[in-house]
Scaffold this motif. Sequence first.
Motif, PDB file in Angstrom:
ATOM      1  N   ARG A 234       0.800  -1.569  -0.130  1.00 29.20           N
ATOM      2  CA  ARG A 234      -0.293  -0.232   0.182  1.00 29.20           C
ATOM      3  C   ARG A 234       1.244   1.138   0.126  1.00 29.20           C
ATOM      4  O   ARG A 234       0.808   2.348  -0.946  1.00 29.20           O
ATOM      5  N   GLU A 237       2.259   1.991  -3.955  1.00 31.65           N
ATOM      6  CA  GLU A 237       1.728   2.533  -4.524  1.00 31.65           C
ATOM      7  C   GLU A 237       0.732   3.751  -3.610  1.00 31.65           C
ATOM      8  O   GLU A 237       1.465   4.783  -5.334  1.00 31.65           O
ATOM      9  N   GLY A 240       4.047   6.475  -5.764  1.00 31.81           N
ATOM     10  CA  GLY A 240       4.569   6.718  -6.665  1.00 31.81           C
ATOM     11  C   GLY A 240       5.664   6.362  -7.151  1.00 31.81           C
ATOM     12  O   GLY A 240       6.343   6.001  -8.413  1.00 31.81           O
ATOM     13  N   LYS A 242       8.606   3.716  -9.365  1.00 34.23           N
ATOM     14  CA  LYS A 242       7.925   2.754 -10.089  1.00 34.23           C
ATOM     15  C   LYS A 242       8.813   1.520 -10.678  1.00 34.23           C
ATOM     16  O   LYS A 242       8.962   0.594 -11.251  1.00 34.23           O
ATOM     17  N   VAL A 258      -3.577  -3.681  -2.778  1.00 35.53           N
ATOM     18  CA  VAL A 258      -3.365  -2.089  -4.204  1.00 35.53           C
ATOM     19  C   VAL A 258      -4.455  -2.049  -3.992  1.00 35.53           C
ATOM     20  O   VAL A 258      -5.018  -3.223  -4.576  1.00 35.53           O
ATOM     21  N   SER A 259      -4.766  -0.430  -4.509  1.00 33.72           N
ATOM     22  CA  SER A 259      -6.094  -1.022  -5.302  1.00 33.72           C
ATOM     23  C   SER A 259      -6.251  -1.620  -6.971  1.00 33.72           C
ATOM     24  O   SER A 259      -5.683  -1.391  -7.700  1.00 33.72           O
ATOM     25  N   GLY A 261      -7.630  -0.112  -9.370  1.00 36.22           N
ATOM     26  CA  GLY A 261      -6.061   0.928 -10.410  1.00 36.22           C
ATOM     27  C   GLY A 261      -5.095   0.334 -10.405  1.00 36.22           C
ATOM     28  O   GLY A 261      -4.695   1.021 -11.970  1.00 36.22           O
ATOM     29  N   PHE A 262      -4.541   0.365  -9.318  1.00 40.98           N
ATOM     30  CA  PHE A 262      -2.987   0.006  -9.576  1.00 40.98           C
ATOM     31  C   PHE A 262      -2.478  -1.538  -9.947  1.00 40.98           C
ATOM     32  O   PHE A 262      -0.812  -1.069 -10.831  1.00 40.98           O
ATOM     33  N   ARG A 263      -3.367  -1.813 -10.027  1.00 41.89           N
ATOM     34  CA  ARG A 263      -2.540  -3.415 -10.270  1.00 41.89           C
ATOM     35  C   ARG A 263      -2.072  -3.341 -11.759  1.00 41.89           C
ATOM     36  O   ARG A 263      -0.749  -4.214 -11.001  1.00 41.89           O
ATOM     37  N   SER A 265       0.142  -1.677 -12.743  1.00 45.28           N
ATOM     38  CA  SER A 265       1.413  -0.558 -12.206  1.00 45.28           C
ATOM     39  C   SER A 265       2.477  -1.883 -12.377  1.00 45.28           C
ATOM     40  O   SER A 265       3.396  -1.933 -11.823  1.00 45.28           O
TER      41      SER A 265
END
Length: 374
Positions: A234, A237, A240, A242, A258-259, A261-263, A265
């Motif tokens: 968490r 994520e 930021g 990468k 993780v959320s 929407g972040f998966r 990434s």
Amino acid sequence: MMRAAVLLAALLATAAAHAAEPIRIGITTILSGPTADRGQSEQYGAQLALDRINQAGGVLGRPVEAFYADNACKPAVGVPATRRLIEQEHVPVVIGALCTPVTHAIMPMMAEAKVPLVIATSAGQDFVDASGPGGNDYAFKTIPSEVDIAHALVRWLQTQDVKSVAIVADAGGFPQANAVAMAKAAAEAGMKVTDQATIAPATTDFAPLLDKLKATAPDRLWTMLGKSTTGFFRAYEASGWKVPITGRVDLAAALGAVSPGFRPSLSDLTSVAVFTPLLDKPGVRDFVLAYQARFQLMPTQRSFFVYEATYLVVDAIRRAGSDQPAAIEQALKTTAMPSLLGGTYAPDPHNHAHTPLFILGMKNGNPAVIATEQ
């Protein structure tokens, strides 16, 4: 004449009864306490193997029976429990002990008793170092050690042109042993270790740690996490950052942390594994399906390696033509039994087998096997 016939019949009946007596194997694992589910997964693996072995006729014309000793992951419990297997149950070989401190504690006792110990799930390299030339001829390690695992991952990272890694692991013997092995393997391969950090127990704020690691600009972030997985991912994520993450990662737990929407990434997320039910090999698929059908659970690496260890000791008994400890020990030293993973269980001079390892990654948003390291 009648008396002789009766005597002959009695002798034949006695011989038949003796021939039908089960061949005994011992298994010591964790069957009580907070981690009893781990021992149960080993027990299930052994049960599945024995069901299949006995359905196929057993070995030397006799069924095979497992005798269990609950070591509770405590040497004070595990030593007498294992001694009972040897002295009261008269088992000629033992598989165990899952719990590292118990395995350490019973190794000298097994050697003194001259009964082979097949270390199917305790991962430590120190068990390897202590065997064969290390002085213990009766310990046989079948699961890869943290050194094997680190070298396999480093070899794969080199194919990805990775030049540097930062290492972060939870506190504790097992995570730290893996972190040390990874740092050494990376250095030996000419890969720079930019930082090496330990996560203190009960850590809740991971942002400072991530900032510190980020400042060293590694090509990969190597992790070995347990309870801190959710909080760490968490924070990753939120940071930021990468940089791709690798190591010994629970992919499902990381994705769940993780959320949604972040998966995407985490498309470069990778992990090294000694076994995975995702492996697309006929024998592994058969094992996984049979295990699920019998126990309504997905098998773990513990299930698998005890399953194959059970076959390994039965194969040794068959080749030895005997269930005596000395004969089994010699047969284990000369085994070339194939593994369902590929390769064989042929031991090196330290009585250590080297089965393939697997690199897991993401395909279409799901964990998958992306490479095999021999």
